[in-house]
Motif scaffolding. Sequence first.
Motif, PDB file in Angstrom:
ATOM      1  N   ALA A  71      58.475   6.152 -28.250  1.00  0.00           N
ATOM      2  CA  ALA A  71      57.760   6.643 -26.855  1.00  0.00           C
ATOM      3  C   ALA A  71      58.040   7.850 -26.093  1.00  0.00           C
ATOM      4  N   PRO A  72      56.519   8.021 -25.813  1.00  0.00           N
ATOM      5  CA  PRO A  72      56.391   9.149 -24.904  1.00  0.00           C
ATOM      6  C   PRO A  72      57.267   9.837 -23.817  1.00  0.00           C
ATOM      7  N   GLU A  73      57.972  10.642 -23.567  1.00  0.00           N
ATOM      8  CA  GLU A  73      58.588  10.911 -23.020  1.00  0.00           C
ATOM      9  C   GLU A  73      57.763  10.732 -21.654  1.00  0.00           C
ATOM     10  N   HIS A  74      59.493  10.673 -21.215  1.00  0.00           N
ATOM     11  CA  HIS A  74      58.829   9.494 -19.933  1.00  0.00           C
ATOM     12  C   HIS A  74      58.264  11.044 -18.750  1.00  0.00           C
ATOM     13  N   SER A  75      59.484  12.194 -18.948  1.00  0.00           N
ATOM     14  CA  SER A  75      58.500  13.108 -17.989  1.00  0.00           C
ATOM     15  C   SER A  75      57.687  13.824 -18.164  1.00  0.00           C
ATOM     16  N   TYR A  76      56.663  14.131 -18.619  1.00  0.00           N
ATOM     17  CA  TYR A  76      55.323  14.523 -19.387  1.00  0.00           C
ATOM     18  C   TYR A  76      54.314  13.384 -18.630  1.00  0.00           C
ATOM     19  N   GLY A  77      55.025  11.942 -18.661  1.00  0.00           N
ATOM     20  CA  GLY A  77      53.213  11.567 -18.234  1.00  0.00           C
ATOM     21  C   GLY A  77      53.921   9.991 -18.984  1.00  0.00           C
ATOM     22  N   THR A  78      52.883   8.716 -18.607  1.00  0.00           N
ATOM     23  CA  THR A  78      52.494   7.161 -19.192  1.00  0.00           C
ATOM     24  C   THR A  78      52.108   7.411 -20.352  1.00  0.00           C
ATOM     25  N   PRO A  79      51.505   6.533 -21.557  1.00  0.00           N
ATOM     26  CA  PRO A  79      50.965   6.380 -22.588  1.00  0.00           C
ATOM     27  C   PRO A  79      49.790   6.676 -22.287  1.00  0.00           C
ATOM     28  N   ASP A  80      49.079   5.772 -21.054  1.00  0.00           N
ATOM     29  CA  ASP A  80      47.886   5.869 -21.017  1.00  0.00           C
ATOM     30  C   ASP A  80      46.962   7.354 -20.564  1.00  0.00           C
ATOM     31  N   GLN A  81      48.179   8.387 -20.098  1.00  0.00           N
ATOM     32  CA  GLN A  81      48.082   9.680 -20.086  1.00  0.00           C
ATOM     33  C   GLN A  81      47.661  10.284 -21.025  1.00  0.00           C
ATOM     34  N   LEU A  82      48.843  10.344 -22.156  1.00  0.00           N
ATOM     35  CA  LEU A  82      48.810  10.965 -22.906  1.00  0.00           C
ATOM     36  C   LEU A  82      47.529  10.554 -23.686  1.00  0.00           C
ATOM     37  N   LYS A  83      47.069   8.680 -24.467  1.00  0.00           N
ATOM     38  CA  LYS A  83      45.781   8.914 -24.433  1.00  0.00           C
ATOM     39  C   LYS A  83      44.737   9.768 -24.010  1.00  0.00           C
ATOM     40  N   ALA A  84      44.646  10.143 -22.126  1.00  0.00           N
ATOM     41  CA  ALA A  84      43.627  10.750 -21.240  1.00  0.00           C
ATOM     42  C   ALA A  84      43.466  11.849 -22.221  1.00  0.00           C
ATOM     43  N   LEU A  85      44.912  12.456 -22.308  1.00  0.00           N
ATOM     44  CA  LEU A  85      45.051  14.051 -22.988  1.00  0.00           C
ATOM     45  C   LEU A  85      43.999  13.690 -24.483  1.00  0.00           C
ATOM     46  N   ILE A  86      44.503  12.738 -25.485  1.00  0.00           N
ATOM     47  CA  ILE A  86      43.831  12.962 -26.233  1.00  0.00           C
ATOM     48  C   ILE A  86      42.056  12.303 -26.573  1.00  0.00           C
ATOM     49  N   ASP A  87      41.759  11.774 -25.416  1.00  0.00           N
ATOM     50  CA  ASP A  87      40.647  11.099 -25.184  1.00  0.00           C
ATOM     51  C   ASP A  87      39.863  12.402 -25.035  1.00  0.00           C
ATOM     52  N   THR A  88      40.213  13.350 -23.811  1.00  0.00           N
ATOM     53  CA  THR A  88      39.762  14.788 -23.427  1.00  0.00           C
ATOM     54  C   THR A  88      39.657  15.592 -24.451  1.00  0.00           C
ATOM     55  N   ALA A  89      40.146  15.500 -25.007  1.00  0.00           N
ATOM     56  CA  ALA A  89      40.857  17.050 -26.219  1.00  0.00           C
ATOM     57  C   ALA A  89      40.012  16.250 -27.552  1.00  0.00           C
ATOM     58  N   HIS A  90      39.034  15.052 -27.278  1.00  0.00           N
ATOM     59  CA  HIS A  90      38.077  14.632 -28.576  1.00  0.00           C
ATOM     60  C   HIS A  90      36.478  15.252 -27.745  1.00  0.00           C
ATOM     61  N   GLU A  91      36.594  15.262 -26.597  1.00  0.00           N
ATOM     62  CA  GLU A  91      35.299  14.688 -25.616  1.00  0.00           C
ATOM     63  C   GLU A  91      35.194  16.805 -26.025  1.00  0.00           C
ATOM     64  N   HIS A  92      36.026  18.021 -25.574  1.00  0.00           N
ATOM     65  CA  HIS A  92      36.154  19.326 -26.316  1.00  0.00           C
ATOM     66  C   HIS A  92      35.792  19.949 -27.890  1.00  0.00           C
ATOM     67  N   GLY A  93      35.869  18.527 -28.974  1.00  0.00           N
ATOM     68  CA  GLY A  93      35.433  19.161 -29.686  1.00  0.00           C
ATOM     69  C   GLY A  93      37.399  18.935 -30.334  1.00  0.00           C
ATOM     70  N   LEU A  94      38.467  18.911 -29.452  1.00  0.00           N
ATOM     71  CA  LEU A  94      39.700  19.623 -30.781  1.00  0.00           C
ATOM     72  C   LEU A  94      39.912  18.274 -30.847  1.00  0.00           C
ATOM     73  N   MET A  95      41.174  18.878 -32.151  1.00  0.00           N
ATOM     74  CA  MET A  95      41.784  18.415 -33.198  1.00  0.00           C
ATOM     75  C   MET A  95      42.961  17.745 -32.092  1.00  0.00           C
ATOM     76  N   VAL A  96      43.681  16.826 -32.090  1.00  0.00           N
ATOM     77  CA  VAL A  96      45.157  16.949 -31.767  1.00  0.00           C
ATOM     78  C   VAL A  96      46.492  16.532 -32.756  1.00  0.00           C
ATOM     79  N   ILE A  97      47.705  16.946 -32.915  1.00  0.00           N
ATOM     80  CA  ILE A  97      48.278  16.681 -34.116  1.00  0.00           C
ATOM     81  C   ILE A  97      50.060  16.854 -33.522  1.00  0.00           C
ATOM     82  N   LEU A  98      50.351  16.031 -33.604  1.00  0.00           N
ATOM     83  CA  LEU A  98      52.031  16.020 -33.017  1.00  0.00           C
ATOM     84  C   LEU A  98      52.756  15.777 -33.951  1.00  0.00           C
TER      85      LEU A  98
END
Length: 597
Positions: free
Chosen positions: A168-195
């Motif tokens: 479960a993504p930490e609720h105080s950071y945002g929703t699962p869809d907001q996490l996906k949007a972060l990753i989607d935006t990173a890919h738009e800028h050519g950035l990888m995302v590591i967890l």
Amino acid sequence: MADLQPVTWAHGATRVGDNLTRFALWAPDAENVRVVFDDGEQLVMIRQAEGWFTAEAACDAGTTYRYQINNDLTVPDPASRAQQSDVHSASVVVDHATYPWRHAQWQGRPWHEAVIYEVHVGLMGGFEGVARQLPRLAALGITAIELMPIAEFPGDRNWGYDGVLPYAPEHSYGTPDQLKALIDTAHEHGLMVILDVVYNHFGPDGNFLNSYAKGFFREDKHTPWGAAIDFRRPQVRDFFIDNALMWLLDYRFDGLRFDAVHAIEDPDFLQEMARRIRKAIPAGRHVWLNLENEHNEAHLLQEGYDAQWNDDGHNALHVLLTGETEAYYEDYAQDTTAKLARCLGEGFVYQGHTNRHGVARGEPSGHLNPTSFVLFLQNHDQIGNRAFGERLSQLSPEPALRAATTLLLASPMIPLMFMGDEWGAAEPFQFFTSFHGELAEAVRNGRRSEFKSFSAFQDPERRDKIPDPNAESTFKHSRPAFDDFEKHQRGPWVELYVHLLSMRRRDLMPRLPGSRSLGVTILADKAVSARWQLGDGSTWQIDLNLSEQAVAAELPFDRYWLFDSRGPNARFDEAGKLPAYTALVSLIPRAPLEAIS
């Protein structure tokens, strides 16, 4: 793409059809289990073989539920995909198929292009706050952001290593869809995302597994956090391997960093996890797997893992920059320059060598490619584990830190920096939690007693000044001044990072595949000359002097110099001498200049 399709995992609540959810709980010590929905309805789960309980229900995404064990204890789903609020609240059904990916064809980037920027999501303002920083990070030359753990933890403030619901993504950071949007935006800028993921322990508050699945743990083996997780059991292995695959497939993370795998008491779990991940990832997609491993097990870096965080390199450089030699820095207090030379030439410092406790640590690593090692001057641990969380900008002479930063960003190893490093942030990064009651008191006292053996904290009154991890002010004081970046970007540190990362992208990255060390020469105390043969046959050289005195050095002819840490107008006052607090980067082509001009 095939990997965008939702997957039915072994544990937890997963969507198996329109308006149909499958619930699965491994509870071998339970007599009966129910799914209890927040609208009052209950669903009896069917006992299956090997301790499983399952049920299917017609319910939509967003449905909230708990499990009731033996008509008594009510608990969240240990594989909850989201929580209504905290770890003690209801779990939430999530449908991963509904997010509209904008960059579904993203395949990632090869590992040798990695330039990693580690962040704490809470301090950056949640998933949406991190996303707002991505354009400037991409412009700086960063190619990957690494999120400190985001698994649901107790309270709203935590480093993340006290997570108890790893799906479960930490609720105080945002929703699962907001996490996906972060990753989607990173890919738009050519950035990888590591967890960063934690598979070696659960946090101290909100974990109920021992009440109905005692087999999750083994009392005959203990870690610093309590009974070891029992990775001998297939249900336990699947719990964590499926979790890794969920992040990579449902959320499309580009890689994982596995925390403290030396605390995983199983001889082959890591190999199995790497095999199953590599098998599940579609051909052509780049996925990175990195380890934190005090045992320096070099063989794992040839068994499915791309790299290991090189604490050895950090520790040697920290001693040279600060003169500190207490605690684990004691292992680097003697022959420090030789230890740095071994790191630059062979990867690990400890390759079977005996540490301060008389214990042999590590395996030979000189045969590995330099990109098998992640090098850093600072990270969350190395700053936050200090009593007051000071950064190197407060501990080291600025010219020496500039020289070390040049080594970091120009080395053929993979560089990692911590948020705020790029402008020489002065704000500390302190240890913070948001526990309550007796647990809060225990953590506060434990934090202060941790430093009793340090000479600077023999006085109890000084120990009492160590920030309270549970105070909100400790969290707030740890936030770098991201809002002032317009002011920072005109400063010398940002200029240094921009120039070095531009050079790395232009002159080093394309040549990194196939590179190997050509050896390291010790010039003097705190000074070395390191050379690598790059994949195209050219030679990459870094001459580093972290001392206060100029040292004799055989420097390449000046037309090959790419970078001088002192700046473009720096002068050489003595011929054949490498000035104090200086790093020089040189590229010597395989062919004469006339042949490649």
